[in-house]
Design an enzyme around this catalytic site. Sequence first.
Site, short mmCIF file in Angstrom:
data_model
loop_
_atom_site.label_atom_id
_atom_site.label_comp_id
_atom_site.label_asym_id
_atom_site.label_seq_id
_atom_site.Cartn_x
_atom_site.Cartn_y
_atom_site.Cartn_z
CB ALA A 67 -0.88 -0.01 1.24
N GLY A 110 0.62 -4.91 0.94
CA GLY A 110 -0.57 -4.95 0.09
C GLY A 110 -0.29 -5.62 -1.25
CD GLU A 113 -2.19 -7.35 2.99
OE1 GLU A 113 -1.69 -6.25 2.68
OE2 GLU A 113 -2.86 -7.52 4.01
CD GLU A 133 1.68 -5.37 5.69
OE1 GLU A 133 2.49 -6.28 5.99
OE2 GLU A 133 0.91 -5.45 4.71
N1 CAA Z 1 4.63 3.21 -0.73
C1 CAA Z 1 5.05 4.35 -1.28
N2 CAA Z 1 6.19 4.47 -1.97
C2 CAA Z 1 6.96 3.37 -2.07
C3 CAA Z 1 6.59 2.15 -1.51
C4 CAA Z 1 5.35 2.07 -0.83
N3 CAA Z 1 4.90 0.94 -0.29
N4 CAA Z 1 7.57 1.24 -1.78
C5 CAA Z 1 8.51 1.89 -2.49
N5 CAA Z 1 8.15 3.17 -2.67
C6 CAA Z 1 8.88 4.22 -3.36
C7 CAA Z 1 10.05 4.71 -2.54
O1 CAA Z 1 9.63 5.66 -1.60
C8 CAA Z 1 10.94 5.30 -3.61
O2 CAA Z 1 10.43 6.56 -3.96
P1 CAA Z 1 11.42 7.84 -4.05
O3 CAA Z 1 12.31 7.51 -5.22
O4 CAA Z 1 10.49 8.97 -4.31
O5 CAA Z 1 12.16 7.89 -2.76
C9 CAA Z 1 10.70 4.35 -4.79
O6 CAA Z 1 9.47 3.69 -4.54
C10 CAA Z 1 11.76 3.30 -4.94
O7 CAA Z 1 11.89 2.62 -3.70
P2 CAA Z 1 13.30 2.39 -2.94
O8 CAA Z 1 14.23 3.49 -3.26
O9 CAA Z 1 12.98 2.14 -1.51
O10 CAA Z 1 13.77 1.05 -3.68
P3 CAA Z 1 14.76 -0.07 -3.11
O11 CAA Z 1 15.08 -0.94 -4.27
O12 CAA Z 1 15.87 0.54 -2.35
O13 CAA Z 1 13.89 -0.89 -2.05
C11 CAA Z 1 11.88 -2.02 -1.28
C12 CAA Z 1 12.78 -1.65 -2.48
C13 CAA Z 1 12.64 -2.98 -0.36
C14 CAA Z 1 10.63 -2.70 -1.83
C15 CAA Z 1 11.53 -0.74 -0.49
O14 CAA Z 1 11.02 0.22 -1.41
C16 CAA Z 1 10.49 -0.94 0.57
O15 CAA Z 1 10.79 -1.45 1.63
N6 CAA Z 1 9.23 -0.50 0.30
C17 CAA Z 1 8.16 -0.56 1.28
C18 CAA Z 1 7.65 -1.97 1.48
C19 CAA Z 1 6.58 -1.97 2.53
O16 CAA Z 1 6.79 -1.68 3.69
N7 CAA Z 1 5.35 -2.35 2.12
C20 CAA Z 1 4.21 -2.43 3.03
C21 CAA Z 1 3.40 -1.19 2.92
S1 CAA Z 1 2.14 -1.14 4.16
C22 CAA Z 1 0.87 -2.06 3.54
O17 CAA Z 1 0.95 -2.61 2.45
C23 CAA Z 1 -0.35 -2.11 4.41
C24 CAA Z 1 -1.36 -3.12 3.99
O18 CAA Z 1 -1.34 -4.26 4.40
C25 CAA Z 1 -2.44 -2.75 3.17
#
Ligand code: CAA
Length: 259
Positions: A67, A110, A113, A133
């Site tokens: 998400a 998400g 999911e 999460e």
């Molecule tokens: N939401 C918003 N933006 C996201 C994102 C997310 N879930 N995941 C990645 N992005 C964005 C980053 O912010 C970044 O944007 P900027 O260039 O503007 O900074 C861009 O995508 C590229 O990401 P990274 O630079 O972080 O890429 P990476 O290769 O270094 O890492 C990754 C990849 C490990 C997937 C890392 O991006 C990450 O950990 N993302 C978040 C994963 C996460 O926590 N997901 C759970 C979300 S909560 C949820 O989903 C709730 C639910 O159950 C409904």
Amino acid sequence: MAESYETLLVEIRDGVAIVTLNRPKALNALNATVMTELVAALKGFQADAAIGAVLLTGSEKAFAAGADIKEMQGLDFVDAYLGDFISGWDGVGAFRKPLIAAVAGFALGGGCELAMMCDFIIAADTARFGQPEITLGIIPGMGGTQRLTRAVGKAKAMDLCLTGRMMDAAEAERCGLVARVVPYERLLDEAVEAAHKIAGFSQPAVGMAKEAVDRAFEQTLSEGLRFERRLFHSLFATDDQKEGMAAFIEKRRAVFKNR
Ligand code: CAA
């Protein structure tokens, strides 16, 4: 003619709709626009008799990284509760035609999911699944604690939800989260092939097979068996059953009319 969307690419190929999540700069993070567009697209496919199966995929780097954290950051409890935040995704789970996820790269939060809302997952060897999460101070909210537990059992679901770690495609296949793992280069071809195969079968039979398997997660074995038996009997009312069995006996390919 496929509609055009801000966050999705849609291609229709011989009865199969191929939907590609398309927010590359955010690793396909799932925001409200993706949700609205995907649910709207699925509604259209539901109503289109020519579509027999749908394939949902992302990019080489990410199916979806969860998400959209930037969209969620400022949300407070009352707004989340009163607005029933994220419930719009239930529209994906409610889709009645076969929906296959073709996953490469990250399928996190998400994203994992969403893949689990699909009927089955075909993963590239590059796929990585997780429910991170907990690292954000929340828990999964699009079904992760429930669908993951049903898919892989308590031990692995607890491990993933409590540690936030990722698992690779081989581990995901071993524990039953994904149906098949293929080299990344083969992912789309393999998934399209599976979708075409399904789209060539009788739509009432396919729909009932999906409904019956889904029922296994909802009720007792005896009720599930009864449900299956009723659907099984009802398919003998279709022309496609007559055609399918006649074709077998006449040693020819069945031509289904979805009647
Ligand atoms: N939401 C918003 N933006 C996201 C994102 C997310 N879930 N995941 C990645 N992005 C964005 C980053 O912010 C970044 O944007 P900027 O260039 O503007 O900074 C861009 O995508 C590229 O990401 P990274 O630079 O972080 O890429 P990476 O290769 O270094 O890492 C990754 C990849 C490990 C997937 C890392 O991006 C990450 O950990 N993302 C978040 C994963 C996460 O926590 N997901 C759970 C979300 S909560 C949820 O989903 C709730 C639910 O159950 C409904």
